[in-house]
Design a protein around this motif. Structure first.
Motif, PDB file in Angstrom:
ATOM      1  N   ALA A 307       0.833  -1.209   0.000  1.00 54.29           N
ATOM      2  CA  ALA A 307       0.000   0.000   0.000  1.00 54.29           C
ATOM      3  C   ALA A 307       0.866   1.256   0.000  1.00 54.29           C
ATOM      4  CB  ALA A 307      -0.926  -0.001   1.214  1.00 54.29           C
ATOM      5  N   SER A 308       1.975   1.240   0.749  1.00 55.98           N
ATOM      6  CA  SER A 308       2.870   2.392   0.805  1.00 55.98           C
ATOM      7  C   SER A 308       3.582   2.599  -0.527  1.00 55.98           C
ATOM      8  CB  SER A 308       3.901   2.205   1.928  1.00 55.98           C
ATOM      9  OG  SER A 308       3.258   2.102   3.187  1.00 55.98           O
ATOM     10  N   MET A 309       3.976   1.511  -1.174  1.00 57.37           N
ATOM     11  CA  MET A 309       4.591   1.625  -2.493  1.00 57.37           C
ATOM     12  C   MET A 309       3.583   2.155  -3.510  1.00 57.37           C
ATOM     13  SD  MET A 309       6.965  -1.796  -2.737  1.00 57.37           S
ATOM     14  CE  MET A 309       7.762  -1.250  -4.255  1.00 57.37           C
ATOM     15  N   ALA A 310       2.360   1.660  -3.435  1.00 57.58           N
ATOM     16  CA  ALA A 310       1.316   2.137  -4.340  1.00 57.58           C
ATOM     17  C   ALA A 310       1.096   3.636  -4.146  1.00 57.58           C
ATOM     18  CB  ALA A 310       0.021   1.365  -4.101  1.00 57.58           C
ATOM     19  N   TYR A 311       1.060   4.069  -2.878  1.00 54.54           N
ATOM     20  CA  TYR A 311       0.905   5.499  -2.593  1.00 54.54           C
ATOM     21  C   TYR A 311       2.082   6.290  -3.176  1.00 54.54           C
ATOM     22  CZ  TYR A 311       1.020   9.915  -0.122  1.00 54.54           C
ATOM     23  OH  TYR A 311       1.110  11.256   0.156  1.00 54.54           O
ATOM     24  N   ASN A 312       3.301   5.808  -2.967  1.00 55.46           N
ATOM     25  CA  ASN A 312       4.488   6.524  -3.457  1.00 55.46           C
ATOM     26  C   ASN A 312       4.531   6.598  -4.978  1.00 55.46           C
ATOM     27  OD1 ASN A 312       5.477   7.192  -0.966  1.00 55.46           O
ATOM     28  ND2 ASN A 312       7.112   5.674  -0.939  1.00 55.46           N
ATOM     29  N   LEU A 313       4.073   5.552  -5.649  1.00 59.43           N
ATOM     30  CA  LEU A 313       4.062   5.569  -7.113  1.00 59.43           C
ATOM     31  C   LEU A 313       3.076   6.605  -7.635  1.00 59.43           C
ATOM     32  CD1 LEU A 313       4.300   1.742  -7.803  1.00 59.43           C
ATOM     33  CD2 LEU A 313       5.987   3.471  -8.484  1.00 59.43           C
ATOM     34  N   ARG A 314       1.915   6.709  -7.009  1.00 60.84           N
ATOM     35  CA  ARG A 314       0.947   7.731  -7.405  1.00 60.84           C
ATOM     36  C   ARG A 314       1.484   9.134  -7.097  1.00 60.84           C
ATOM     37  NH1 ARG A 314      -4.424   6.103  -8.358  1.00 60.84           N
ATOM     38  NH2 ARG A 314      -4.194   4.671 -10.100  1.00 60.84           N
ATOM     39  N   ARG A 315       2.154   9.240  -5.958  1.00 67.32           N
ATOM     40  CA  ARG A 315       2.742  10.533  -5.603  1.00 67.32           C
ATOM     41  C   ARG A 315       3.853  10.889  -6.585  1.00 67.32           C
ATOM     42  NH1 ARG A 315       1.495  15.240  -3.830  1.00 67.32           N
ATOM     43  NH2 ARG A 315       3.173  16.323  -2.737  1.00 67.32           N
ATOM     44  N   MET A 316       4.660   9.930  -6.962  1.00 60.20           N
ATOM     45  CA  MET A 316       5.723  10.128  -7.944  1.00 60.20           C
ATOM     46  C   MET A 316       5.155  10.595  -9.265  1.00 60.20           C
ATOM     47  SD  MET A 316       8.170   7.101  -9.418  1.00 60.20           S
ATOM     48  CE  MET A 316       9.626   7.412 -10.398  1.00 60.20           C
ATOM     49  N   GLU A 317       4.045   9.995  -9.665  1.00 60.66           N
ATOM     50  CA  GLU A 317       3.398  10.376 -10.932  1.00 60.66           C
ATOM     51  C   GLU A 317       2.959  11.828 -10.896  1.00 60.66           C
ATOM     52  OE1 GLU A 317      -0.183  11.351 -13.047  1.00 60.66           O
ATOM     53  OE2 GLU A 317      -0.435  10.323 -11.118  1.00 60.66           O
ATOM     54  N   ARG A 318       2.502  12.306  -9.742  1.00 59.04           N
ATOM     55  CA  ARG A 318       2.055  13.697  -9.628  1.00 59.04           C
ATOM     56  C   ARG A 318       3.247  14.658  -9.578  1.00 59.04           C
ATOM     57  NH1 ARG A 318      -1.727  11.072  -6.102  1.00 59.04           N
ATOM     58  NH2 ARG A 318      -3.851  11.219  -6.889  1.00 59.04           N
ATOM     59  N   LEU A 319       4.316  14.245  -8.893  1.00 61.75           N
ATOM     60  CA  LEU A 319       5.482  15.121  -8.741  1.00 61.75           C
ATOM     61  C   LEU A 319       6.260  15.269 -10.039  1.00 61.75           C
ATOM     62  CD1 LEU A 319       6.785  13.850  -5.278  1.00 61.75           C
ATOM     63  CD2 LEU A 319       5.724  16.070  -5.745  1.00 61.75           C
ATOM     64  N   CYS A 320       6.225  14.237 -10.879  1.00 56.94           N
ATOM     65  CA  CYS A 320       6.965  14.273 -12.156  1.00 56.94           C
ATOM     66  C   CYS A 320       6.070  14.803 -13.261  1.00 56.94           C
ATOM     67  CB  CYS A 320       7.483  12.877 -12.499  1.00 56.94           C
ATOM     68  SG  CYS A 320       8.734  12.278 -11.351  1.00 56.94           S
ATOM     69  N   THR A 321       5.664  16.042 -13.162  1.00 57.49           N
ATOM     70  CA  THR A 321       4.772  16.635 -14.173  1.00 57.49           C
ATOM     71  C   THR A 321       5.563  17.182 -15.353  1.00 57.49           C
ATOM     72  OG1 THR A 321       4.844  18.701 -12.903  1.00 57.49           O
ATOM     73  CG2 THR A 321       2.995  17.220 -12.511  1.00 57.49           C
TER      74      THR A 321
END
Length: 321
Positions: A307-321
């Motif tokens: 769940a934490s990795m899934a959260y970080n991947l979604r966060r990464m997707e938002r940060l890498c705009t």
């Protein structure tokens, strides 16, 4: 495990379905991550070719990420993979391939737990996030939250003491906000600037938040921010030894009330540490991760890592705009 379908499928439909924007988000995550190191690590959990599942291990790992993002049981995950082209594209299933059977996910999960691989997978993602310059290390926000156990709460013992669950004996009790909760506790350390989870540990719920500070700070951050539960001489020494500035809220006692200056400092520190609560909110509301899906500390520890990795991947997707 109970066969859950309709509610979970509706949830996945509403968040994915044929929505082009959300399909693009999966494609972006696929592009941003170097999956080869994950595949290399996952291949190590099988000592011989004969013991391998009939699907690539990386495909099964990505399936677990989808499961975390969309709150799917093993049965529902199997059904959705047969129905959603965007899911199939993300995990690497061809149009002609049948989705893995629900039992394949269960066996793969058991293998990850047996080989204690999930910590290595989490660390690899952390390494990639750091390489991209997304982890800024100015501060770590520390906190813990209760994840209720999968079975129902046990009854009190005849002597009035807290009862144990015969189904999940590793789960335990804690009191929060005047309520008694039964289950596990997720302890996290979050990068202050990016909101990315850097450290995560699961314990039975009775373990005090303050006992886990040393486990959830990385040692390379400038500051550590935490609430009053972490205010202890032991934790102050831990931060001093790691050369991390102390941002723990101060706790008054019956014999020593906080001064006005200390109260003002607490108000400032509280504002700095409070964003960690939004992360718990995301995990519990968006990922429906307020209750454990499995029995035992090891399997639920794996669920927390995924769940934490899934959260970080979604966060990464938002940060890498």
């Amino acid at each position: 495990m109970v066969h859950q379908t309709s509610g979970q499928l509706d949830f996945a439909d509403s968040f994915l379905g044929n929505n082009q924007k959300l399909n693009q988000r999966l494609d972006k995550v696929e592009r941003l991550v170097d999956w080869k190191p994950f595949e290399e690590r996952l291949n190590r959990i099988y000592s011989s070719p004969s013991g391998r599942p009939s699907y690539p291990v990386l495909l099964l790992f990505k399936c677990l990420l989808l499961q975390a993002w969309y709150n799917l049981s093993d049965y529902a995950l199997e059904e959705v993979l047969d129905d959603r082209l965007s899911f199939r594209r993300f995990v690497g299933l061809s149009v002609s391939q049948k989705a893995p059977d629900h039992s394949v996910f269960s066996r793969f999960r058991d293998r990850l737990v047996q080989q204690q691989m999930h910590g290595q997978l989490f660390n690899e993602l952390d390494r990639q996030l750091e390489t991209r310059g997304l982890i800024l290390k100015k501060g770590t926000l520390v906190d813990a939250t209760v994840i209720e156990a999968a079975p129902k709460k046990p009854s009190q013992n005849e002597d009035g003491s807290a009862g144990k669950s015969p189904i999940d004996p590793e789960a335990d009790w804690t009191k929060k906000g005047g309520k008694y909760l039964f289950g596990y506790k997720a302890h996290v350390g979050v990068d202050q600037e990016s909101g990315l989870i850097r450290r995560v540990v699961m314990t039975p719920a009775h373990v005090h938040d303050g006992e886990m500070l040393g486990e959830v700070i990385s040692g390379d951050e400038l500051w550590a921010f935490a609430d009053k539960a972490y205010d202890s001489k032991k934790n102050h020494k831990i931060l001093e030894a790691k050369n991390v500035e102390n941002g723990i809220l101060m706790k008054g006692t019956k014999t020593r009330r906080l001064s006005r200056v200390e109260q003002m400092c607490n108000r400032v520190l509280s504002k700095l540490r409070c964003p960690v609560e939004r992360i718990f909110g995301t995990l519990k509301r968006s990922y429906r991760y307020s209750r454990a899906r499995y029995l035992g500390l090891k399997k639920n520890g794996l669920q927390l890592i995924i769940a934490s990795m899934a959260y970080n991947l979604r966060r990464m997707e938002r940060l890498c705009t």
